[in-house]
Design an enzyme around this catalytic site. Structure first.
Site, PDB file in Angstrom:
ATOM      1  N   HIS A 107       0.850  -1.198   0.000  1.00  0.00           N
ATOM      2  CA  HIS A 107       0.000   0.000   0.000  1.00  0.00           C
ATOM      3  C   HIS A 107       0.884   1.247   0.000  1.00  0.00           C
ATOM      4  O   HIS A 107       2.076   1.169   0.270  1.00  0.00           O
ATOM      5  CB  HIS A 107      -0.916   0.037   1.234  1.00  0.00           C
ATOM      6  CG  HIS A 107      -2.071  -0.925   1.138  1.00  0.00           C
ATOM      7  ND1 HIS A 107      -1.981  -2.231   1.542  1.00  0.00           N
ATOM      8  CD2 HIS A 107      -3.342  -0.758   0.684  1.00  0.00           C
ATOM      9  CE1 HIS A 107      -3.146  -2.837   1.340  1.00  0.00           C
ATOM     10  NE2 HIS A 107      -3.988  -1.966   0.823  1.00  0.00           N
TER      11      HIS A 107
ATOM     12  N   LYS B 124      -0.523   4.877   4.463  1.00  0.00           N
ATOM     13  CA  LYS B 124      -1.494   3.974   5.115  1.00  0.00           C
ATOM     14  C   LYS B 124      -1.085   3.767   6.571  1.00  0.00           C
ATOM     15  O   LYS B 124       0.064   3.474   6.877  1.00  0.00           O
ATOM     16  CB  LYS B 124      -1.550   2.629   4.384  1.00  0.00           C
ATOM     17  CG  LYS B 124      -2.616   1.709   4.971  1.00  0.00           C
ATOM     18  CD  LYS B 124      -2.887   0.516   4.074  1.00  0.00           C
ATOM     19  CE  LYS B 124      -3.905  -0.433   4.680  1.00  0.00           C
ATOM     20  NZ  LYS B 124      -5.245   0.150   4.852  1.00  0.00           N
TER      21      LYS B 124
END
Ligand code: NAD
Length: 273
Positions: free
Chosen positions: A162, A166
Site C-alpha cells: 500500500h 497507510k
C-alpha cells in the site's frame, strides 16, 4: 410481441459529496439496471443545491444535492450509505421505518451502532461490508477453496503493498485473506499468523501463515496470496487501481439487495459465493 423492459432499481446515495459518494455517482454510468434518484449530505453542507454529477466531475445528472433524506427516499428502492459511523444508526432507522433496502459501506461502527444495523436488518434487507470490491470478495472465496484443496503441505504467504501514508499494518484485507486461508485449512488464524512488517523476516516455519507488508509510493492496494512447495507456486493477485472498485461493488449490491428478504447480507452473498 413487445415485452416491457424491467424497471430500474432506484437508488439514493447518502454521503454523496464525499470521496466514496462521488465515486458511486460516477459509477452509475457503468452499471445497467440502476437509476440515481437522490443524493443526500449533511444538513449544513456547502454544496447543497448543486448538481451531483457536476460535483463528481462528470456530466449533469439532474439530481440536486439535498439534506432531506426522508423526502428523497420516499421515491427510491434502496439507500447506499458511505458516511460516518455515527450517522449509520439514524439512516438505518429511517430506511427500516420506510421499508427501504440498504447497502452500508461505512466502517468504524462501535458495538451499539453495529447492533442498530442488525436490528434494522430484521425489518429490511441490508448488505453490509467493509470492502465492497467485487474482486477482493471473489479472492476471499478463491483462497479459502485453494487452501482446502491444497492442504497443509503448501506454505502460504499473504503479501500486501500500500501507499506510504497507510496507517494500519497489515491491511484489514490482508488479515481477512489470511483468515480465509486458515478457515480452508482448519487452522486458528490468530495462533498461526506471523506478521513480517518490514521484510526482515525471511523464514517460514511449519504450520504458520506469513503476512508480509510493504509500503511504497502511492500504491492503492495490491494483495497476493501464494501457496508454494519445492515443486510449484500458485499465486492469486488482486490490484486495486482506484476507489471506483468499491463504488461498482456498492451499486451492484444495491441492485441485488432490493429483491431479498429482510436479513443481513455481505458481498459474498451478492456474488453468490
Ligand atoms: P468522506 O469523509 O470523503 O465522505 C463521507 C461523507 O459523508 C462526507 O461528505 C460527509 O459530509 C458525509 N456525511 C457524514 N455524516 C453524514 C450524515 N449524517 N448525513 C449525510 N452525509 C453525511 O469519506 P469516504 O472516504 O467517502 O468514506 C466514507 C466511509 O466509507 C468511511 O467510513 C470509509 O471507511 C468507508 N469506506 C468503505 C469502503 C468499502 O468498500 N466498504 C471503501 C472505502 C471507504
Amino acid at each position: 410481441m413487445k415485452t416491457k423492459s424491467p424497471s430500474k432499481t432506484r437508488i439514493v446515495v447518502v454521503g454523496a459529496a464525499g470521496r466514496m459518494g462521488q465515486a458511486i455517482i460516477r459509477s452509475f454510468r457503468n452499471v445497467n439496471g440502476v437509476e440515481l434518484v437522490g443524493a443526500v449530505e449533511m444538513t449544513v453542507h456547502k454544496d447543497l443545491g448543486k448538481d451531483v454529477g457536476v460535483l463528481a466531475g462528470v456530466e449533469k445528472t439532474g439530481i440536486i444535492l439535498s439534506n432531506d433524506l426522508k423526502t428523497v427516499l420516499s421515491n427510491a428502492d434502496v439507500l447506499i450509505d458511505f458516511t460516518f459511523h455515527t450517522a449509520v444508526p439514524i439512516n438505518v432507522m429511517l430506511a427500516s421505518q420506510m421499508g427501504r433496502a440498504m447497502v452500508i459501506g461505512t466502517t468504524g461502527l462501535d458495538a451499539a451502532e453495529s447492533d442498530a444495523v442488525k436490528k434494522g436488518a430484521e425489518k429490511v434487507p441490508i448488505v453490509w461490508a467493509p470492502n465492497m470490491s467485487l474482486g477482493v470478495n471473489l479472492l476471499f472465496a478463491m483462497v479459502k477453496k485453494a487452501a482446502a484443496a491444497l492442504g497443509t503441505d503448501y506454505k502460504v504467504e499473504v503479501d500486501e503493498t500500500h501507499h506510504v501514508n497507510k496507517k494500519d499494518s497489515p491491511s484489514g484485507t490482508a488479515l481477512r485473506l489470511g483468515e480465509k486461508v486458515a478457515e480452508g485449512l482448519g487452522w486458528d488464524f490468530k495462533a498461526c499468523m506471523i506478521h513480517d512488517a518490514d521484510g526482515a523476516f525471511r523464514k517460514h516455519p511449519e504450520g504458520k501463515i506469513v503476512v508480509r507488508s510493504h509500503r511504497e509510493g502511492e500504491v492503492v492496494g495490491d494483495h497476493t496470496v501464494s501457496f508454494g512447495n519445492e515443486a510449484e507456486r500458485i499465486e492469486f493477485t488482486h490490484r486495486a487501481w482506484s476507489r471506483e472498485s468499491f463504488a461498482l461493488g456498492a451499486v451492484r449490491a444495491a441492485r441485488w439487495v432490493v429483491s431479498r428478504k429482510p436479513a443481513l447480507y455481505d458481498m459474498q452473498d451478492v456474488l453468490g459465493l
